[in-house]
Scaffold this motif. Sequence first.
Motif, PDB file in Angstrom:
ATOM      1  N   SER A 159       0.731  -1.142   0.002  1.00 10.67           N
ATOM      2  CA  SER A 159       0.072  -0.128  -0.029  1.00 10.67           C
ATOM      3  C   SER A 159       0.786   1.370  -0.031  1.00 10.67           C
ATOM      4  O   SER A 159       0.686   2.052  -0.723  1.00 10.67           O
ATOM      5  N   THR A 160       1.773   1.397   0.914  1.00 15.10           N
ATOM      6  CA  THR A 160       2.924   2.431   1.103  1.00 15.10           C
ATOM      7  C   THR A 160       3.571   2.620  -0.338  1.00 15.10           C
ATOM      8  O   THR A 160       3.880   3.800  -0.895  1.00 15.10           O
ATOM      9  N   ILE A 161       3.996   1.366  -0.943  1.00 10.96           N
ATOM     10  CA  ILE A 161       4.902   1.534  -2.061  1.00 10.96           C
ATOM     11  C   ILE A 161       3.986   1.924  -3.268  1.00 10.96           C
ATOM     12  O   ILE A 161       4.452   2.993  -4.098  1.00 10.96           O
ATOM     13  N   MET A 162       2.586   1.417  -3.491  1.00 13.42           N
ATOM     14  CA  MET A 162       1.761   2.036  -4.422  1.00 13.42           C
ATOM     15  C   MET A 162       1.604   3.602  -4.171  1.00 13.42           C
ATOM     16  O   MET A 162       1.360   4.460  -5.201  1.00 13.42           O
ATOM     17  N   ASP A 163       1.410   4.086  -3.037  1.00 10.14           N
ATOM     18  CA  ASP A 163       1.220   5.295  -2.829  1.00 10.14           C
ATOM     19  C   ASP A 163       2.364   6.242  -3.333  1.00 10.14           C
ATOM     20  O   ASP A 163       2.261   7.391  -3.799  1.00 10.14           O
ATOM     21  N   MET A 164       3.451   5.649  -3.003  1.00 15.47           N
ATOM     22  CA  MET A 164       4.902   6.454  -3.421  1.00 15.47           C
ATOM     23  C   MET A 164       4.698   6.569  -4.974  1.00 15.47           C
ATOM     24  O   MET A 164       5.375   7.525  -5.464  1.00 15.47           O
ATOM     25  N   PHE A 176      10.328  -8.420  -7.988  1.00 13.08           N
ATOM     26  CA  PHE A 176      10.025  -9.258  -6.627  1.00 13.08           C
ATOM     27  C   PHE A 176       8.696  -9.579  -6.356  1.00 13.08           C
ATOM     28  O   PHE A 176       8.343 -10.467  -5.794  1.00 13.08           O
ATOM     29  N   ALA A 177       7.981  -8.962  -7.369  1.00 11.52           N
ATOM     30  CA  ALA A 177       6.396  -9.112  -7.073  1.00 11.52           C
ATOM     31  C   ALA A 177       5.624 -10.435  -8.153  1.00 11.52           C
ATOM     32  O   ALA A 177       5.339 -10.432  -9.123  1.00 11.52           O
ATOM     33  N   SER A 178       6.375 -11.581  -7.405  1.00 11.43           N
ATOM     34  CA  SER A 178       6.139 -12.996  -8.156  1.00 11.43           C
ATOM     35  C   SER A 178       5.828 -14.081  -7.331  1.00 11.43           C
ATOM     36  O   SER A 178       6.355 -14.065  -6.141  1.00 11.43           O
ATOM     37  N   PRO A 179       5.099 -14.807  -7.558  1.00 12.99           N
ATOM     38  CA  PRO A 179       4.596 -15.990  -6.624  1.00 12.99           C
ATOM     39  C   PRO A 179       5.673 -16.966  -6.601  1.00 12.99           C
ATOM     40  O   PRO A 179       6.023 -17.691  -5.324  1.00 12.99           O
ATOM     41  N   SER A 180       6.606 -17.120  -7.536  1.00 17.05           N
ATOM     42  CA  SER A 180       7.835 -17.762  -7.353  1.00 17.05           C
ATOM     43  C   SER A 180       9.042 -17.439  -6.463  1.00 17.05           C
ATOM     44  O   SER A 180       9.646 -18.097  -5.948  1.00 17.05           O
ATOM     45  N   ILE A 181       8.783 -16.121  -6.034  1.00 22.70           N
ATOM     46  CA  ILE A 181       9.696 -15.319  -5.082  1.00 22.70           C
ATOM     47  C   ILE A 181       9.206 -15.495  -3.845  1.00 22.70           C
ATOM     48  O   ILE A 181       9.526 -15.646  -2.764  1.00 22.70           O
ATOM     49  N   SER A 182       7.882 -14.784  -3.803  1.00 24.08           N
ATOM     50  CA  SER A 182       6.978 -14.678  -2.504  1.00 24.08           C
ATOM     51  C   SER A 182       5.810 -15.449  -2.614  1.00 24.08           C
ATOM     52  O   SER A 182       4.778 -15.007  -3.370  1.00 24.08           O
ATOM     53  N   PRO A 183       5.656 -16.449  -1.786  1.00 21.54           N
ATOM     54  CA  PRO A 183       4.353 -17.378  -2.018  1.00 21.54           C
ATOM     55  C   PRO A 183       3.117 -16.257  -1.623  1.00 21.54           C
ATOM     56  O   PRO A 183       2.077 -16.777  -2.063  1.00 21.54           O
ATOM     57  N   SER A 184       3.437 -15.471  -0.809  1.00 15.46           N
ATOM     58  CA  SER A 184       2.117 -14.514  -0.508  1.00 15.46           C
ATOM     59  C   SER A 184       1.933 -13.400  -1.679  1.00 15.46           C
ATOM     60  O   SER A 184       0.846 -12.872  -1.213  1.00 15.46           O
ATOM     61  N   CYS A 185       2.334 -13.481  -2.757  1.00 17.21           N
ATOM     62  CA  CYS A 185       2.103 -12.591  -3.827  1.00 17.21           C
ATOM     63  C   CYS A 185       0.982 -13.443  -4.625  1.00 17.21           C
ATOM     64  O   CYS A 185       1.095 -14.021  -5.533  1.00 17.21           O
ATOM     65  N   THR A 186      -0.254 -12.798  -4.467  1.00 17.32           N
ATOM     66  CA  THR A 186      -1.312 -13.637  -4.992  1.00 17.32           C
ATOM     67  C   THR A 186      -1.629 -12.782  -6.236  1.00 17.32           C
ATOM     68  O   THR A 186      -1.099 -11.761  -6.598  1.00 17.32           O
ATOM     69  N   SER A 187      -2.614 -13.245  -6.909  1.00 13.86           N
ATOM     70  CA  SER A 187      -3.107 -12.588  -8.146  1.00 13.86           C
ATOM     71  C   SER A 187      -3.744 -11.441  -8.047  1.00 13.86           C
ATOM     72  O   SER A 187      -3.632 -10.474  -8.806  1.00 13.86           O
ATOM     73  N   GLU A 188      -4.497 -11.196  -6.905  1.00 17.61           N
ATOM     74  CA  GLU A 188      -4.974 -10.019  -6.563  1.00 17.61           C
ATOM     75  C   GLU A 188      -3.929  -8.633  -6.309  1.00 17.61           C
ATOM     76  O   GLU A 188      -4.152  -7.659  -6.854  1.00 17.61           O
ATOM     77  N   ILE A 189      -2.816  -9.351  -5.718  1.00 19.65           N
ATOM     78  CA  ILE A 189      -1.842  -8.399  -5.247  1.00 19.65           C
ATOM     79  C   ILE A 189      -0.884  -7.889  -6.610  1.00 19.65           C
ATOM     80  O   ILE A 189      -0.828  -6.731  -6.720  1.00 19.65           O
ATOM     81  N   ILE A 190      -0.879  -8.713  -7.640  1.00 15.87           N
ATOM     82  CA  ILE A 190      -0.134  -8.753  -8.780  1.00 15.87           C
ATOM     83  C   ILE A 190      -1.066  -7.549  -9.745  1.00 15.87           C
ATOM     84  O   ILE A 190      -0.656  -6.692 -10.305  1.00 15.87           O
ATOM     85  N   THR A 191      -2.572  -7.770  -9.478  1.00 15.30           N
ATOM     86  CA  THR A 191      -3.329  -6.815 -10.186  1.00 15.30           C
ATOM     87  C   THR A 191      -3.189  -5.552  -9.559  1.00 15.30           C
ATOM     88  O   THR A 191      -3.136  -4.445 -10.299  1.00 15.30           O
ATOM     89  N   GLU A 192      -3.208  -5.235  -8.166  1.00 19.18           N
ATOM     90  CA  GLU A 192      -2.899  -4.226  -7.548  1.00 19.18           C
ATOM     91  C   GLU A 192      -1.697  -3.119  -8.066  1.00 19.18           C
ATOM     92  O   GLU A 192      -1.881  -1.957  -8.413  1.00 19.18           O
ATOM     93  N   PHE A 193      -0.748  -4.043  -8.269  1.00 18.89           N
ATOM     94  CA  PHE A 193       0.601  -3.333  -8.524  1.00 18.89           C
ATOM     95  C   PHE A 193       0.295  -3.029 -10.134  1.00 18.89           C
ATOM     96  O   PHE A 193       0.910  -1.995 -10.254  1.00 18.89           O
ATOM     97  N   HIS A 194      -0.276  -4.082 -10.956  1.00 20.44           N
ATOM     98  CA  HIS A 194      -0.305  -3.609 -12.319  1.00 20.44           C
ATOM     99  C   HIS A 194      -1.232  -2.361 -12.377  1.00 20.44           C
ATOM    100  O   HIS A 194      -0.657  -1.323 -13.114  1.00 20.44           O
TER     101      HIS A 194
END
Length: 799
Positions: free
Chosen positions: A611-616, A639-657
């Motif tokens: 959230s902070t990163i996207m605001d920045m 680093f926003a990848s499920p292969s690196i961080s299992p907690s990175c879901t499709s919803e989170i990738i969509t938010e970053f996108h």
Amino acid sequence: MESRQGTLGAEGISMRTKSMYTREEVDFLCSSLIKALSSNAKSRECMEALRNIVQMVTLATTRIQPSKKVVDSLCSTLIDRGLPMKIRVLCEVLLNEFCSDEPEILKSVSQDKSLLPLLLPVVVSLSGKSSLQQNIASLVRWISTQDPCIRPAAIPALLVTVRTCSVQYNQIQQLEVQMAEWLSNAKTGVDQKKQQSSFFGLRDTPGVVSEPDGSVAQSFFTVLNSTPIYSEEQMFNVFSFTVLHSWITLLYADPVFPRQDTVFSNAFRDIAIKYCARVIEQAQQKPGTSGDGSVAVKTRLIGSSGGLVMRDHLDVAVVEAIRILDLICTVSANQTVKIYAMLKKLYNADMFKLSPQAFLLLLRFFSTHGRAVVHDSAINFRNFFEICVASFVDSHFAFEVVHFFLAHRQNLLEHTQVFSTFFPPLFKILAWFPYSFQREFSELIPAFLSKHSHAELFHTILDLPILSAALERAHYDRMRAPEGDESLNPTFSEFRALYNYVLRNESGMTISFWDSETSRAMLYSFFKHVPITPRVEGTATAAPALLATYFDVLILYAPENCVSDLVPVIFDRFDQLFPSESFQHAIRDVLVQKLLAIFHQYPTLLITHRSTIMDMITDSTHPSRAELILNLIWAVGEFASPSISPSCTSEIITEFHEALETFAYERMAMAQTGGFEDNFVQIPSALRQAEENYTTRVMLVAISSLAKLGARMQDLAARVMLCLAKVLRQKESIHEAVLQRANECVHILKYPSVASAILDTPLRDDLLSPNAHIDTNSSLPFLLLPTAVEMGHNTVDVS
């Protein structure tokens, strides 16, 4: 030429500068002087010329190397008994300045026992071990016999030879018996006589030995007693005390050259402890009272005969006594309880009167030997920083403090919380001497870090220039304040809240002074009142290197939750820095580099603080964050990848996108206006060019990150290609490299398996190692270009 052959006068030499003398001139002057000495050594002109040559050699910028003949002539003059003592003393000084080793002529005559007393001062100053080792038995005999002329030179000579193990143990015992006699049995009676003038002429009066408070001495003589005329025993009493620490160190506690053939005598040790206890007791006497509480007779200050000893003299003697007692505890651990009681009494009685050096030595004693008597030294450290912090402006004391904490770092870390609790006052030393202690504080940074202090330490390092400016302002305000006028006292200053925060003597501050609007307004007002002095500039130069060390240790050793707590603080402090352009630039470079290192070490933190990163990323109102935003965009793609961080879901990738897509559209809109909202305002060409360069760089990174997100989530691939197609349509406002990158990424995303293989590769640590090979002569655009041409696509239409 005739003027050079004449006698050299004082006026001629004093007019010459110290760096204008050549070797030939020095040789000529010395040879001329030796000729004059051989003809009429007692002449006033020769004495004056000799003094001038001594002055010339002493003030020279480099060591003067005369010829061997000159050195031999000086040695011959030194051992000539027919010459006056003044001439020989001046020759001795010249030999000390001219020579770096023992002259051969002195080695040849060192077997002559009648000449050795004259040679000892020169031999000792030149560390002539060959002559000393040949005469150890004579040196011991001279010290043990009643020979006041040779004793002062014989004792230092023995100290030179002790390290070489040339002195036998039976000789050491004999010498310690003599030193113990001097220390404990120097007379305090009235045997000495002095001449005192009266109405009837000169008359002899007894020389009274007095205590520091002016009373008549009741116990044995020490270095703190004073008398009009010092006897031989009293002089050697003082001499023995001054060499006692060196003697014990060389024989019983030398860590470099330990001796295995010596045993610390109990009798000698007890006398040394008794003497130091007596010195400490004398230092505690109050003016006007004797040791037993009776009224003492006040006399004049030192400098007149037999008066009160100055405070500095007392402080130096107490410091030496504490050093010796601490060393004795190191050598004989069974004496710790006895010495601890003595020093604890001194600490409790005179804590506020102790000199800073004595307080520091007591601190070392309590921290080193306190565990043997179950002593908690935390309160001692707190009192030390409260009482002695004002003395940190003294360079010598600051040096002692810093090196005390460096030398005892391991012990203090294992048994105390000193570093994590009292690092704020220690940073005052660096803030006052920024050019002197940068390396030492780089070594201390890991000790300051702890679970509870890491955030406060981060703020302290960033605020070092503010600390330096506050110290200067407070220091000079005190100096300018008239006596009794408190208007300039920092306690009553308009910035007292800032001073209380920055100049605190203990950690535990959970907030930053930048957090509230009120405190920030005070900071900005303070910045207007303080100039950027060389001291502040030095601190600003030292801070980035310390910050890099801080992050290196934090990332390597701190638990993830501590690092996670710091990430939002980094974002907050990115704009909250001391107003120095070079300082801000250097600090922000370090923050950006170490933030990427944090995400590499803990990729899940990118998800935690998304959230902070996207605001920045989406907030473009702060020009100072340009590099930070660019690197955050890169980190999202990396680093926003499920292969690196299992907690990175499709919803989170969509938010970053969505955040990256919004940013890309904003930059494209800005590119059409040249990067500025008002295109009608005249913008300097350099500034416009810098903005265009940044737009090119950030768009290249944004396109790559969007393509990586599209490769990881097929549902986003179409949206990414649509965004990139809009980039390709802005040929006139966007750099060709950006168009080429967008074209390549669109081609890759049209083939999901290829996109996944190229853009969604897992993070490999070996690529970051210094031994990894990177081929800089190949590139992705080069490989993709034939494929694009072969497919018949020069531009891509995804509509």
